[in-house]
Design a protein around this motif. Structure first.
Motif, PDB file in Angstrom:
ATOM      1  N   ARG A   1      48.480  21.956  47.328  1.00  0.00           N
ATOM      2  CA  ARG A   1      47.698  21.026  48.160  1.00  0.00           C
ATOM      3  C   ARG A   1      46.897  21.766  49.213  1.00  0.00           C
ATOM      4  O   ARG A   1      45.727  21.471  49.451  1.00  0.00           O
ATOM      5  N   LYS A   2      47.523  22.743  49.849  1.00  0.00           N
ATOM      6  CA  LYS A   2      46.854  23.485  50.920  1.00  0.00           C
ATOM      7  C   LYS A   2      45.687  24.296  50.370  1.00  0.00           C
ATOM      8  O   LYS A   2      44.606  24.325  50.961  1.00  0.00           O
ATOM      9  N   LEU A   3      45.865  24.947  49.241  1.00  0.00           N
ATOM     10  CA  LEU A   3      44.794  25.743  48.653  1.00  0.00           C
ATOM     11  C   LEU A   3      43.625  24.847  48.235  1.00  0.00           C
ATOM     12  O   LEU A   3      42.465  25.188  48.465  1.00  0.00           O
TER      13      LEU A   3
ATOM     14  N   ARG B   1      54.112  34.858  42.571  1.00  0.00           N
ATOM     15  CA  ARG B   1      53.014  35.610  41.955  1.00  0.00           C
ATOM     16  C   ARG B   1      51.794  34.707  41.767  1.00  0.00           C
ATOM     17  O   ARG B   1      50.663  35.101  42.013  1.00  0.00           O
ATOM     18  N   GLU B   2      52.011  33.473  41.341  1.00  0.00           N
ATOM     19  CA  GLU B   2      50.904  32.534  41.150  1.00  0.00           C
ATOM     20  C   GLU B   2      50.237  32.198  42.479  1.00  0.00           C
ATOM     21  O   GLU B   2      49.007  32.139  42.571  1.00  0.00           O
ATOM     22  N   VAL B   3      51.024  31.990  43.524  1.00  0.00           N
ATOM     23  CA  VAL B   3      50.459  31.746  44.859  1.00  0.00           C
ATOM     24  C   VAL B   3      49.565  32.914  45.250  1.00  0.00           C
ATOM     25  O   VAL B   3      48.425  32.732  45.684  1.00  0.00           O
ATOM     26  N   SER B   4      50.070  34.122  45.076  1.00  0.00           N
ATOM     27  CA  SER B   4      49.321  35.319  45.424  1.00  0.00           C
ATOM     28  C   SER B   4      48.022  35.421  44.619  1.00  0.00           C
ATOM     29  O   SER B   4      46.955  35.707  45.178  1.00  0.00           O
ATOM     30  N   GLU B   5      48.108  35.180  43.319  1.00  0.00           N
ATOM     31  CA  GLU B   5      46.918  35.264  42.467  1.00  0.00           C
ATOM     32  C   GLU B   5      45.865  34.223  42.850  1.00  0.00           C
ATOM     33  O   GLU B   5      44.673  34.513  42.876  1.00  0.00           O
ATOM     34  N   LEU B   6      46.300  33.000  43.153  1.00  0.00           N
ATOM     35  CA  LEU B   6      45.361  31.951  43.525  1.00  0.00           C
ATOM     36  C   LEU B   6      44.672  32.254  44.847  1.00  0.00           C
ATOM     37  O   LEU B   6      43.463  32.066  44.990  1.00  0.00           O
ATOM     38  N   TRP B   7      45.438  32.737  45.833  1.00  0.00           N
ATOM     39  CA  TRP B   7      44.827  33.079  47.123  1.00  0.00           C
ATOM     40  C   TRP B   7      43.918  34.288  46.996  1.00  0.00           C
ATOM     41  O   TRP B   7      42.880  34.368  47.651  1.00  0.00           O
TER      42      TRP B   7
ATOM     43  N   ALA C   1      42.140  35.049  44.352  1.00  0.00           N
ATOM     44  CA  ALA C   1      40.903  34.531  43.757  1.00  0.00           C
ATOM     45  C   ALA C   1      40.066  33.805  44.816  1.00  0.00           C
ATOM     46  O   ALA C   1      38.838  33.963  44.860  1.00  0.00           O
ATOM     47  N   PHE C   2      40.719  33.024  45.662  1.00  0.00           N
ATOM     48  CA  PHE C   2      40.027  32.307  46.738  1.00  0.00           C
ATOM     49  C   PHE C   2      39.279  33.289  47.647  1.00  0.00           C
ATOM     50  O   PHE C   2      38.107  33.106  47.958  1.00  0.00           O
ATOM     51  N   VAL C   3      39.955  34.363  48.043  1.00  0.00           N
ATOM     52  CA  VAL C   3      39.361  35.371  48.932  1.00  0.00           C
ATOM     53  C   VAL C   3      38.241  36.126  48.225  1.00  0.00           C
ATOM     54  O   VAL C   3      37.179  36.357  48.807  1.00  0.00           O
ATOM     55  N   GLU C   4      38.474  36.516  46.970  1.00  0.00           N
ATOM     56  CA  GLU C   4      37.449  37.254  46.217  1.00  0.00           C
ATOM     57  C   GLU C   4      36.183  36.429  46.027  1.00  0.00           C
ATOM     58  O   GLU C   4      35.076  36.941  46.178  1.00  0.00           O
TER      59      GLU C   4
END
Length: 155
Positions: free
Chosen positions: A27-29, A71-77, A79-82
């Motif tokens: 939800r936050k992402l 790991r999924e949280v890390s990957e999604l964030w 991607a958001f930053v990139e």
């Protein structure tokens, strides 16, 4: 025990307060992605209040409603930053300072008893910042959690 075990940090607080952290992170992402459309903030350090509120400019969110693993949280964030070219602003120092602010917001929610939805949002911010810091510093956060949890169980 009725207290929060500080050794387990974000996950321990979430569990104690009945927050489903994977759902809160999703939800936050999604909300953050909507507040910071790629086309408006790519390569810019800005607050969402500086961006156009034009609904046509907002990106359609493709973020899942829940994150299944650290790991999924890390990957999604990541991607958001990139997508927004924000790596340039994410020095370890800046991330640590940001984390202090996020922890302060968790304290505000817990002390003020502002509810589990708001707590989930703030814990998600802490988790996102922690995963960004770990990545920036070359730390395998999932491996570290497994290693230190195993050490705690063996004690």
């Amino acid at each position: 025990s009725s207290g929060i075990n500080a050794e387990y940090g974000v996950c321990g607080i979430a569990q104690h307060e009945g927050v489903v952290l994977g759902e809160a992170c999703g939800r936050k992402l999604a909300a953050t992605s909507s507040k910071y459309p790629v086309e408006q903030c790519k390569g810019r350090a800005c607050k969402y209040t500086e961006l156009s509120s034009d609904s046509d400019a907002a990106s359609e969110s493709t973020v899942p409603k829940s994150c299944g693993s650290l790991r999924e949280v890390s990957e999604l964030w990541t991607a958001f930053v990139e997508e927004r070219d924000w790596y340039q602003f994410h020095s370890p120092r800046n991330l640590v300072l940001g984390l202090f602010g996020e922890v302060g917001e968790v304290i505000e929610v817990v002390v003020g008893k502002l509810g589990s939805v708001r707590l989930g949002e703030e814990l998600s911010d802490c988790l996102a910042t922690t995963t960004r810091l770990a990545e920036k510093c070359g730390v395998d956060l999932t491996g570290a959690v497994i290693h230190y949890t195993k050490d705690d169980v063996e004690r």
